[in-house]
Design a protein around this motif. Structure first.
Motif, PDB file in Angstrom:
ATOM      1  N   ALA A 236      -2.921 -13.854   6.684  1.00  0.00           N
ATOM      2  CA  ALA A 236      -1.569 -14.359   6.449  1.00  0.00           C
ATOM      3  C   ALA A 236      -0.576 -13.795   7.463  1.00  0.00           C
ATOM      4  CB  ALA A 236      -1.103 -13.994   5.044  1.00  0.00           C
ATOM      5  N   ASP A 237       0.420 -14.590   7.802  1.00  0.00           N
ATOM      6  CA  ASP A 237       1.608 -14.106   8.498  1.00  0.00           C
ATOM      7  C   ASP A 237       2.434 -13.376   7.436  1.00  0.00           C
ATOM      8  OD1 ASP A 237       4.329 -13.922   9.337  1.00  0.00           O
ATOM      9  OD2 ASP A 237       4.040 -15.543  10.769  1.00  0.00           O
ATOM     10  N   GLN A 238       2.515 -12.054   7.543  1.00  0.00           N
ATOM     11  CA  GLN A 238       3.103 -11.280   6.451  1.00  0.00           C
ATOM     12  C   GLN A 238       4.603 -11.505   6.308  1.00  0.00           C
ATOM     13  OE1 GLN A 238       1.813  -7.229   5.946  1.00  0.00           O
ATOM     14  NE2 GLN A 238      -0.219  -7.648   6.786  1.00  0.00           N
ATOM     15  N   ASP A 239       5.296 -11.735   7.400  1.00  0.00           N
ATOM     16  CA  ASP A 239       6.729 -12.045   7.292  1.00  0.00           C
ATOM     17  C   ASP A 239       6.925 -13.346   6.525  1.00  0.00           C
ATOM     18  OD1 ASP A 239       7.404  -9.791   8.731  1.00  0.00           O
ATOM     19  OD2 ASP A 239       7.487 -10.836  10.660  1.00  0.00           O
ATOM     20  N   LEU A 240       6.119 -14.348   6.872  1.00  0.00           N
ATOM     21  CA  LEU A 240       6.186 -15.634   6.171  1.00  0.00           C
ATOM     22  C   LEU A 240       5.804 -15.471   4.707  1.00  0.00           C
ATOM     23  CD1 LEU A 240       6.560 -18.736   6.484  1.00  0.00           C
ATOM     24  CD2 LEU A 240       4.099 -18.863   6.937  1.00  0.00           C
ATOM     25  N   ALA A 241       4.801 -14.651   4.445  1.00  0.00           N
ATOM     26  CA  ALA A 241       4.340 -14.444   3.067  1.00  0.00           C
ATOM     27  C   ALA A 241       5.444 -13.842   2.201  1.00  0.00           C
ATOM     28  CB  ALA A 241       3.105 -13.548   3.056  1.00  0.00           C
ATOM     29  N   ILE A 242       6.197 -12.896   2.752  1.00  0.00           N
ATOM     30  CA  ILE A 242       7.307 -12.297   1.996  1.00  0.00           C
ATOM     31  C   ILE A 242       8.339 -13.364   1.656  1.00  0.00           C
ATOM     32  CG2 ILE A 242       9.296 -10.745   2.166  1.00  0.00           C
ATOM     33  CD1 ILE A 242       6.770  -9.227   1.600  1.00  0.00           C
ATOM     34  N   GLU A 243       8.686 -14.202   2.617  1.00  0.00           N
ATOM     35  CA  GLU A 243       9.698 -15.237   2.375  1.00  0.00           C
ATOM     36  C   GLU A 243       9.226 -16.238   1.329  1.00  0.00           C
ATOM     37  OE1 GLU A 243      11.287 -17.089   5.841  1.00  0.00           O
ATOM     38  OE2 GLU A 243      11.361 -15.226   6.988  1.00  0.00           O
ATOM     39  N   ASP A 270      -2.756  -2.670   2.324  1.00  0.00           N
ATOM     40  CA  ASP A 270      -2.059  -1.468   2.790  1.00  0.00           C
ATOM     41  C   ASP A 270      -0.744  -1.811   3.478  1.00  0.00           C
ATOM     42  OD1 ASP A 270      -4.064   0.106   1.795  1.00  0.00           O
ATOM     43  OD2 ASP A 270      -4.978   0.563   3.739  1.00  0.00           O
ATOM     44  N   GLY A 271      -0.748  -2.879   4.251  1.00  0.00           N
ATOM     45  CA  GLY A 271       0.463  -3.255   4.958  1.00  0.00           C
ATOM     46  C   GLY A 271       1.393  -4.130   4.149  1.00  0.00           C
ATOM     47  N   PHE A 272       0.818  -5.000   3.310  1.00  0.00           N
ATOM     48  CA  PHE A 272       1.649  -6.015   2.653  1.00  0.00           C
ATOM     49  C   PHE A 272       2.206  -5.569   1.307  1.00  0.00           C
ATOM     50  CE2 PHE A 272       2.421  -9.719  -0.027  1.00  0.00           C
ATOM     51  CZ  PHE A 272       3.309 -10.420   0.777  1.00  0.00           C
ATOM     52  N   VAL A 273       1.401  -4.924   0.479  1.00  0.00           N
ATOM     53  CA  VAL A 273       1.850  -4.621  -0.886  1.00  0.00           C
ATOM     54  C   VAL A 273       3.121  -3.766  -0.899  1.00  0.00           C
ATOM     55  CG1 VAL A 273       1.259  -3.528  -3.083  1.00  0.00           C
ATOM     56  CG2 VAL A 273      -0.414  -4.975  -1.932  1.00  0.00           C
ATOM     57  N   PRO A 274       3.207  -2.686  -0.110  1.00  0.00           N
ATOM     58  CA  PRO A 274       4.470  -1.924  -0.127  1.00  0.00           C
ATOM     59  C   PRO A 274       5.673  -2.769   0.276  1.00  0.00           C
ATOM     60  CG  PRO A 274       2.728  -0.639   0.898  1.00  0.00           C
ATOM     61  CD  PRO A 274       2.197  -2.031   0.733  1.00  0.00           C
ATOM     62  N   ARG A 275       5.504  -3.646   1.264  1.00  0.00           N
ATOM     63  CA  ARG A 275       6.600  -4.530   1.667  1.00  0.00           C
ATOM     64  C   ARG A 275       6.971  -5.482   0.535  1.00  0.00           C
ATOM     65  NH1 ARG A 275       5.737  -7.692   7.077  1.00  0.00           N
ATOM     66  NH2 ARG A 275       7.894  -8.210   6.545  1.00  0.00           N
ATOM     67  N   ALA A 276       5.963  -6.024  -0.132  1.00  0.00           N
ATOM     68  CA  ALA A 276       6.221  -6.961  -1.226  1.00  0.00           C
ATOM     69  C   ALA A 276       6.937  -6.273  -2.378  1.00  0.00           C
ATOM     70  CB  ALA A 276       4.911  -7.586  -1.703  1.00  0.00           C
ATOM     71  N   LEU A 277       6.498  -5.065  -2.726  1.00  0.00           N
ATOM     72  CA  LEU A 277       7.145  -4.336  -3.821  1.00  0.00           C
ATOM     73  C   LEU A 277       8.609  -4.048  -3.490  1.00  0.00           C
ATOM     74  CD1 LEU A 277       4.351  -1.769  -4.818  1.00  0.00           C
ATOM     75  CD2 LEU A 277       4.974  -3.901  -5.978  1.00  0.00           C
ATOM     76  N   ALA A 278       8.875  -3.680  -2.240  1.00  0.00           N
ATOM     77  CA  ALA A 278      10.251  -3.399  -1.840  1.00  0.00           C
ATOM     78  C   ALA A 278      11.103  -4.662  -1.870  1.00  0.00           C
ATOM     79  CB  ALA A 278      10.267  -2.778  -0.445  1.00  0.00           C
ATOM     80  N   ALA A 279      10.545  -5.762  -1.368  1.00  0.00           N
ATOM     81  CA  ALA A 279      11.296  -7.023  -1.330  1.00  0.00           C
ATOM     82  C   ALA A 279      11.581  -7.529  -2.739  1.00  0.00           C
ATOM     83  CB  ALA A 279      10.517  -8.068  -0.530  1.00  0.00           C
TER      84      ALA A 279
END
Length: 429
Positions: A236-243, A270-279
């Protein structure tokens, strides 16, 4: 069956017979008259709606559900515009779905026709009252509306305004009816009105839908709850996934196409879950996470039930999965068959997800919020069907019709020897 219910049901049945053969023009004129009347009498609607909102708050209903109930001039204007959009849509009635000339010379056609009288049982949102009436009217059907008691004042005024608007058109005012009564007895009458009502469509939570499906003697088109998933793939494109995640969950959390579960491939956890939780935290969303998600931050520990819930609030369940197949298995176990999304740059992964996920709608690199009749270009929808017979997904005008076969001959007669024409000319079998 009570006298009050029988009165409106018979009026709807009579109106359905008058409405069915009408061409498009008078139906469109009637719809535009309804739209104009809603705007012109918006003050009456707002006043009635305020009574419902006040009562809902007194009864301790959550603010998310109050938001679904609330009407103001802007929302009424949007409802009226949706009615105008329905008027602009093609009329499905009379459409030839298929046809041909048989070897014996008979001309055969399958045509779309109205269902007849459609009963709608729904919760909360009074906009459904108008959406359902407009779609039923355009598709040549009369409708019996049974909204929730929490919106009774709003629905009473909305139906009265629509009936008044119809009184000046060729469409019979009886085509739009409100089922009388505030108790469950009136719901039962609608569910048992076989012969007066041709089909029932429930819209609401799981308990309402299950009750209608299990207890109704009238045929039911089942609309499902929305336990929608967003799966973030290994590629996945992680920036796109967050949006996509934030839009799916937050843009309007109280509706059935909002995301209720996040699934993340272990390869990118490891890279995505912390970003998702913060967002999600930044948007005020409470995360109900499994043990693997909890390893990345503070969450509410999730149990089995958390993954089955349609939250309709700023809550979301979350889990880490080891593969796309595990994500699909999770969706099959806990999902409702409404809408499920994958975020990935892999064409093969997206194709496999689409092939394996058995839901009414599957989104690839897009928000779950697009599963909607208006977004699909159908105009206002009657609901999202999660069953597999007759209709599936957003139910627009074609889904509110049935079909009939028409065959035309020149005195064709069927005999043991084959087909003959009444004049005596021999035909083929």
């Amino acid at each position: 069956m009570s006298e009050d219910f029988l009165k409106v049901a018979l009026a709807a049945k009579e109106a359905a017979a008058e409405l069915a053969p009408l061409p498009r023009a008078p139906k469109d004129t009637a719809l535009r008259a309804i739209a104009d009347a809603l705007v012109a009498r918006s003050a009456e609607i707002v006043t009635a709606n305020a009574l419902d909102v006040e009562k809902a708050r007194e009864n301790g209903i959550s603010e998310y559900m109050v938001d679904r109930l609330r009407l103001d001039e802007a929302r009424i204007g949007a409802i009226a515009e949706a009615v105008r959009q329905v008027a602009d849509l093609p009329d499905p009635v009379g459409e030839v779905i298929r046809g041909n000339t048989l070897p014996n010379g008979l001309e055969l056609r399958q045509l779309r026709v109205p269902l007849g009288v459609i009963g709608i049982i729904y919760e909360g949102r009074p906009n459904v009252t108008v959406d359902a009436a407009a779609l039923c009217l355009k598709s040549g059907n009369a409708t019996l509306l049974r909204g929730s008691s929490s919106a009774y004042e709003s629905n009473t005024v909305l139906v009265a305004i629509m009936q008044d608007a119809l009184a000046g058109t060729e469409v019979p005012a009886g085509a739009v009816q409100l089922v009388p009564g505030l108790t469950r007895d009136s719901v039962k009458e609608l569910m048992r009105a076989r012969g007066l009502v041709d089909v029932l469509i429930p819209r609401g939570g799981a308990s309402l839908i299950n009750s209608v499906v299990e207890e109704s003697t009238v045929p039911v088109i089942e609309t499902g709850v929305g336990n929608c998933h967003v799966y973030v793939d290994a590629d996945a494109d992680q920036d796109l996934a967050i949006e996509i995640l934030i839009n799916s969950k937050v843009q309007r959390p109280s509706v059935c196409n909002s995301a209720e579960t996040l699934l993340v491939h272990a390869a990118v956890a490891d890279g995505f879950v912390p970003r998702a939780l913060a967002a999600l935290a930044a948007e005020g969303v409470t995360v109900h996470g499994d043990a693997r998600v909890a390893a990345y931050g503070a969450v509410v520990p999730a149990d089995e039930e958390d993954f089955r819930v349609e939250y309709l609030s700023l809550d979301i369940a979350a889990a880490v999965v080891d593969s796309l197949e595990d994500a699909v298995a999770h969706i099959r176990k806990y999902g409702s068959g409404h809408t499920d999304a994958i975020v990935t740059r892999s064409v093969s992964a997206s194709r496999r997800f689409v092939a394996l996920v058995d839901s009414a709608a599957v989104a690839v690199n897009a928000s779950t919020r697009f599963t909607d009749g208006g977004e699909f270009g159908f105009g206002a929808e009657i609901g999202i069907s999660t069953q597999k017979l007759h209709a599936r997904g957003p139910m627009g005008l074609p889904e509110l019709t049935s079909t009939k076969w028409v065959y035309t001959g020149e005195g064709h007669l069927r005999t043991d020897a084959g087909t003959v024409i009444a004049s005596g000319e021999a035909g083929s079998r």
